[in-house]
Design a protein around this motif. Structure first.
Motif, PDB file in Angstrom:
ATOM      1  N   ALA A 151       0.889  -1.244  -0.070  1.00  0.00           N
ATOM      2  CA  ALA A 151      -0.056  -0.096   0.007  1.00  0.00           C
ATOM      3  C   ALA A 151       0.966   1.117   0.049  1.00  0.00           C
ATOM      4  O   ALA A 151       0.621   2.306  -0.652  1.00  0.00           O
ATOM      5  CB  ALA A 151      -1.042   0.079   1.034  1.00  0.00           C
ATOM      6  N   GLU A 152       1.827   1.226   0.939  1.00  0.00           N
ATOM      7  CA  GLU A 152       2.828   2.231   0.761  1.00  0.00           C
ATOM      8  C   GLU A 152       3.420   2.649  -0.522  1.00  0.00           C
ATOM      9  O   GLU A 152       3.751   3.647  -1.114  1.00  0.00           O
ATOM     10  CB  GLU A 152       3.885   2.182   1.923  1.00  0.00           C
ATOM     11  CG  GLU A 152       3.299   2.239   3.167  1.00  0.00           C
ATOM     12  CD  GLU A 152       4.228   1.879   4.471  1.00  0.00           C
ATOM     13  OE1 GLU A 152       4.236   2.350   5.575  1.00  0.00           O
ATOM     14  OE2 GLU A 152       5.197   1.011   4.120  1.00  0.00           O
ATOM     15  N   SER A 153       3.859   1.505  -1.194  1.00  0.00           N
ATOM     16  CA  SER A 153       4.616   1.642  -2.373  1.00  0.00           C
ATOM     17  C   SER A 153       3.645   2.074  -3.606  1.00  0.00           C
ATOM     18  O   SER A 153       4.166   2.988  -4.351  1.00  0.00           O
ATOM     19  CB  SER A 153       4.739   0.227  -2.946  1.00  0.00           C
ATOM     20  OG  SER A 153       6.002  -0.216  -1.908  1.00  0.00           O
ATOM     21  N   TRP A 154       2.351   1.728  -3.361  1.00  0.00           N
ATOM     22  CA  TRP A 154       1.338   2.266  -4.381  1.00  0.00           C
ATOM     23  C   TRP A 154       1.248   3.897  -4.060  1.00  0.00           C
ATOM     24  O   TRP A 154       1.231   4.448  -5.142  1.00  0.00           O
ATOM     25  CB  TRP A 154      -0.052   1.653  -4.536  1.00  0.00           C
ATOM     26  CG  TRP A 154       0.031   0.219  -4.965  1.00  0.00           C
ATOM     27  CD1 TRP A 154      -0.199  -0.943  -4.472  1.00  0.00           C
ATOM     28  CD2 TRP A 154       0.000   0.232  -6.482  1.00  0.00           C
ATOM     29  NE1 TRP A 154      -0.356  -2.105  -5.593  1.00  0.00           N
ATOM     30  CE2 TRP A 154      -0.076  -1.262  -6.778  1.00  0.00           C
ATOM     31  CE3 TRP A 154       0.274   0.999  -7.516  1.00  0.00           C
ATOM     32  CZ2 TRP A 154      -0.053  -2.024  -8.047  1.00  0.00           C
ATOM     33  CZ3 TRP A 154       0.532   0.247  -8.701  1.00  0.00           C
ATOM     34  CH2 TRP A 154       0.228  -0.867  -9.104  1.00  0.00           C
ATOM     35  N   ALA A 155       1.264   4.121  -2.863  1.00  0.00           N
ATOM     36  CA  ALA A 155       0.978   5.470  -2.435  1.00  0.00           C
ATOM     37  C   ALA A 155       2.391   6.110  -3.241  1.00  0.00           C
ATOM     38  O   ALA A 155       2.021   7.453  -3.848  1.00  0.00           O
ATOM     39  CB  ALA A 155       0.979   5.712  -1.322  1.00  0.00           C
ATOM     40  N   LEU A 156       3.535   5.727  -3.038  1.00  0.00           N
ATOM     41  CA  LEU A 156       4.503   6.289  -3.624  1.00  0.00           C
ATOM     42  C   LEU A 156       4.591   6.595  -4.975  1.00  0.00           C
ATOM     43  O   LEU A 156       4.949   7.436  -5.833  1.00  0.00           O
ATOM     44  CB  LEU A 156       5.866   5.642  -3.231  1.00  0.00           C
ATOM     45  CG  LEU A 156       7.205   5.872  -3.766  1.00  0.00           C
ATOM     46  CD1 LEU A 156       7.474   7.458  -3.202  1.00  0.00           C
ATOM     47  CD2 LEU A 156       8.282   4.867  -3.258  1.00  0.00           C
TER      48      LEU A 156
ATOM     49  N   ARG B 259      -6.802   9.449  -1.664  1.00  0.00           N
ATOM     50  CA  ARG B 259      -7.186   8.164  -1.151  1.00  0.00           C
ATOM     51  C   ARG B 259      -6.508   7.243  -0.821  1.00  0.00           C
ATOM     52  O   ARG B 259      -6.651   6.311  -0.128  1.00  0.00           O
ATOM     53  CB  ARG B 259      -8.293   7.520  -2.836  1.00  0.00           C
ATOM     54  CG  ARG B 259      -9.277   8.187  -3.113  1.00  0.00           C
ATOM     55  CD  ARG B 259      -9.758   7.803  -4.346  1.00  0.00           C
ATOM     56  NE  ARG B 259     -11.053   8.386  -4.732  1.00  0.00           N
ATOM     57  CZ  ARG B 259     -11.796   8.245  -5.799  1.00  0.00           C
ATOM     58  NH1 ARG B 259     -11.517   7.216  -6.624  1.00  0.00           N
ATOM     59  NH2 ARG B 259     -12.829   8.748  -6.235  1.00  0.00           N
ATOM     60  N   ALA B 260      -5.088   7.032  -1.345  1.00  0.00           N
ATOM     61  CA  ALA B 260      -3.891   6.206  -0.907  1.00  0.00           C
ATOM     62  C   ALA B 260      -3.759   6.380   0.481  1.00  0.00           C
ATOM     63  O   ALA B 260      -3.545   5.638   1.329  1.00  0.00           O
ATOM     64  CB  ALA B 260      -2.872   6.276  -1.875  1.00  0.00           C
ATOM     65  N   PHE B 261      -3.588   7.547   1.045  1.00  0.00           N
ATOM     66  CA  PHE B 261      -3.304   8.122   2.345  1.00  0.00           C
ATOM     67  C   PHE B 261      -4.630   7.450   3.282  1.00  0.00           C
ATOM     68  O   PHE B 261      -4.132   7.117   4.436  1.00  0.00           O
ATOM     69  CB  PHE B 261      -3.021   9.516   2.378  1.00  0.00           C
ATOM     70  CG  PHE B 261      -1.653   9.750   2.299  1.00  0.00           C
ATOM     71  CD1 PHE B 261      -0.610   9.565   3.283  1.00  0.00           C
ATOM     72  CD2 PHE B 261      -1.340  10.469   1.192  1.00  0.00           C
ATOM     73  CE1 PHE B 261       0.822   9.858   3.079  1.00  0.00           C
ATOM     74  CE2 PHE B 261      -0.007  10.876   0.927  1.00  0.00           C
ATOM     75  CZ  PHE B 261       0.939  10.401   1.724  1.00  0.00           C
ATOM     76  N   ARG B 262      -5.523   7.636   2.675  1.00  0.00           N
ATOM     77  CA  ARG B 262      -6.941   7.296   3.430  1.00  0.00           C
ATOM     78  C   ARG B 262      -7.016   5.811   3.837  1.00  0.00           C
ATOM     79  O   ARG B 262      -7.127   5.190   4.962  1.00  0.00           O
ATOM     80  CB  ARG B 262      -8.218   7.641   2.739  1.00  0.00           C
ATOM     81  CG  ARG B 262      -9.274   7.487   3.851  1.00  0.00           C
ATOM     82  CD  ARG B 262     -10.528   7.996   3.028  1.00  0.00           C
ATOM     83  NE  ARG B 262     -10.561   9.447   2.254  1.00  0.00           N
ATOM     84  CZ  ARG B 262     -11.054  10.039   1.439  1.00  0.00           C
ATOM     85  NH1 ARG B 262     -11.686   9.038   0.732  1.00  0.00           N
ATOM     86  NH2 ARG B 262     -11.094  11.095   0.988  1.00  0.00           N
ATOM     87  N   LYS B 263      -6.329   5.063   2.922  1.00  0.00           N
ATOM     88  CA  LYS B 263      -6.145   3.522   2.936  1.00  0.00           C
ATOM     89  C   LYS B 263      -5.095   3.241   4.193  1.00  0.00           C
ATOM     90  O   LYS B 263      -5.026   2.268   4.830  1.00  0.00           O
ATOM     91  CB  LYS B 263      -5.823   2.585   1.644  1.00  0.00           C
ATOM     92  CG  LYS B 263      -7.006   2.828   0.692  1.00  0.00           C
ATOM     93  CD  LYS B 263      -6.797   1.996  -0.292  1.00  0.00           C
ATOM     94  CE  LYS B 263      -7.884   2.091  -1.438  1.00  0.00           C
ATOM     95  NZ  LYS B 263      -7.644   1.232  -2.518  1.00  0.00           N
ATOM     96  N   LEU B 264      -3.829   4.222   4.139  1.00  0.00           N
ATOM     97  CA  LEU B 264      -2.902   3.773   5.138  1.00  0.00           C
ATOM     98  C   LEU B 264      -3.358   4.446   6.403  1.00  0.00           C
ATOM     99  O   LEU B 264      -2.486   4.452   7.411  1.00  0.00           O
ATOM    100  CB  LEU B 264      -1.678   4.549   4.541  1.00  0.00           C
ATOM    101  CG  LEU B 264      -1.037   4.035   3.357  1.00  0.00           C
ATOM    102  CD1 LEU B 264       0.075   4.889   2.792  1.00  0.00           C
ATOM    103  CD2 LEU B 264      -0.514   2.617   3.390  1.00  0.00           C
ATOM    104  N   ASP B 265      -4.328   5.148   6.644  1.00  0.00           N
ATOM    105  CA  ASP B 265      -4.749   5.734   7.668  1.00  0.00           C
ATOM    106  C   ASP B 265      -3.800   6.855   8.337  1.00  0.00           C
ATOM    107  O   ASP B 265      -3.328   6.882   9.317  1.00  0.00           O
ATOM    108  CB  ASP B 265      -4.913   4.855   8.986  1.00  0.00           C
ATOM    109  CG  ASP B 265      -5.739   5.452  10.075  1.00  0.00           C
ATOM    110  OD1 ASP B 265      -6.356   6.537   9.841  1.00  0.00           O
ATOM    111  OD2 ASP B 265      -5.505   5.008  11.215  1.00  0.00           O
ATOM    112  N   VAL B 266      -3.007   7.714   7.185  1.00  0.00           N
ATOM    113  CA  VAL B 266      -2.045   8.644   7.433  1.00  0.00           C
ATOM    114  C   VAL B 266      -2.709   9.867   6.575  1.00  0.00           C
ATOM    115  O   VAL B 266      -3.115   9.858   5.631  1.00  0.00           O
ATOM    116  CB  VAL B 266      -0.782   8.128   6.778  1.00  0.00           C
ATOM    117  CG1 VAL B 266       0.170   9.391   6.964  1.00  0.00           C
ATOM    118  CG2 VAL B 266      -0.398   7.123   7.311  1.00  0.00           C
TER     119      VAL B 266
END
Length: 225
Positions: free
Chosen positions: A158-163, A212-219
């Motif tokens: 998930a963090e890699s996709w956000a990157l 949306r990506a940060f929302r999935k990471l709860d960040v």
């Protein structure tokens, strides 16, 4: 030739990395970096001595890159990357950042975007397949690079996709490269207009996808301005 240009670029990057590491280690032993920089510049009889010296530093790298046969933008980019808060000190870094931001946003950026707008021609973008291919390649390339690089760095999927999503915010860098390519005859006005469109689309879409990506990471993402 292209091969020799790549070799020179790699050598230049190696020089930048070596200088960065040496400077960071040397300054890292100083407790008050901000004070050290201010004392070093105290004898200069000029307004904004810190900004003036850092600007000359970046221009020096730009000139070195140009002398090596690379475009001066390459040198300016890597030279500015060396000016970190570890090297200048936190207060000095913020001062340079604020001054550079004021000059750029109030004068240089509007002039650059105006020049890009004069070269942009929407009527040349008549081939939908070209726009689709370039836009898909632009998104896929950054996403895969972020995913692969993130995984190699030990990040979660998930963090890699956000990157990868964050890397899609090209904006000014892509436009600078496209403008250089157009000025040197490497691309025509049609492809240039497509690249400008890709830069605009990816820049507008990235914040939405990144949120949306940060929302999935709860960040909660930190604001950039």
């Amino acid at each position: 030739s292209a091969g020799w240009t790549i070799v020179k670029l790699l050598l230049f990057m190696g020089l930048v990395i070596a200088v960065s590491r040496f400077a960071t280690r040397a300054v890292g032993q100083v407790a008050d970096v901000d004070g050290l920089v201010q004392r070093a510049l105290g004898s200069l009889r000029m307004k904004e001595p810190l900004f003036g010296v850092t600007l000359l530093f970046v221009l020096g790298f730009a000139g070195l890159a140009d002398a090596l046969g690379l475009h001066f933008v390459v040198g300016a980019f890597f030279g500015s990357m060396l000016l970190s808060h570890e090297l200048l000190g936190q207060r000095n870094f913020e001062q340079v950042q604020n001054t550079a931001s004021g000059v750029t946003m109030s004068l240089l950026a509007p002039l650059f975007f105006a020049s890009v707008g004069l070269e942009f021609n929407v009527w040349t973008m008549t081939e939908a397949w070209l726009i689709t291919v370039v836009l898909t390649a632009a998104f896929a390339g950054k996403m895969l690079a972020g995913l692969l690089g993130g995984r190699l760095a030990g990040l979660s999927r998930a963090e890699s996709w956000a990157l990868g999503i964050g890397l899609n915010g090209r904006g000014i860098v892509e436009l600078v490269v496209a403008k250089i390519a157009l000025a040197n005859g490497f691309i025509g006005n049609r492809l240039f207009s497509v690249l400008v469109l890709v830069g605009v689309v990816t820049t507008l879409v990235t914040p939405v996808l990144l949120k949306r990506a940060f929302r999935k990471l709860d960040v909660e993402p930190k604001p950039t301005f």
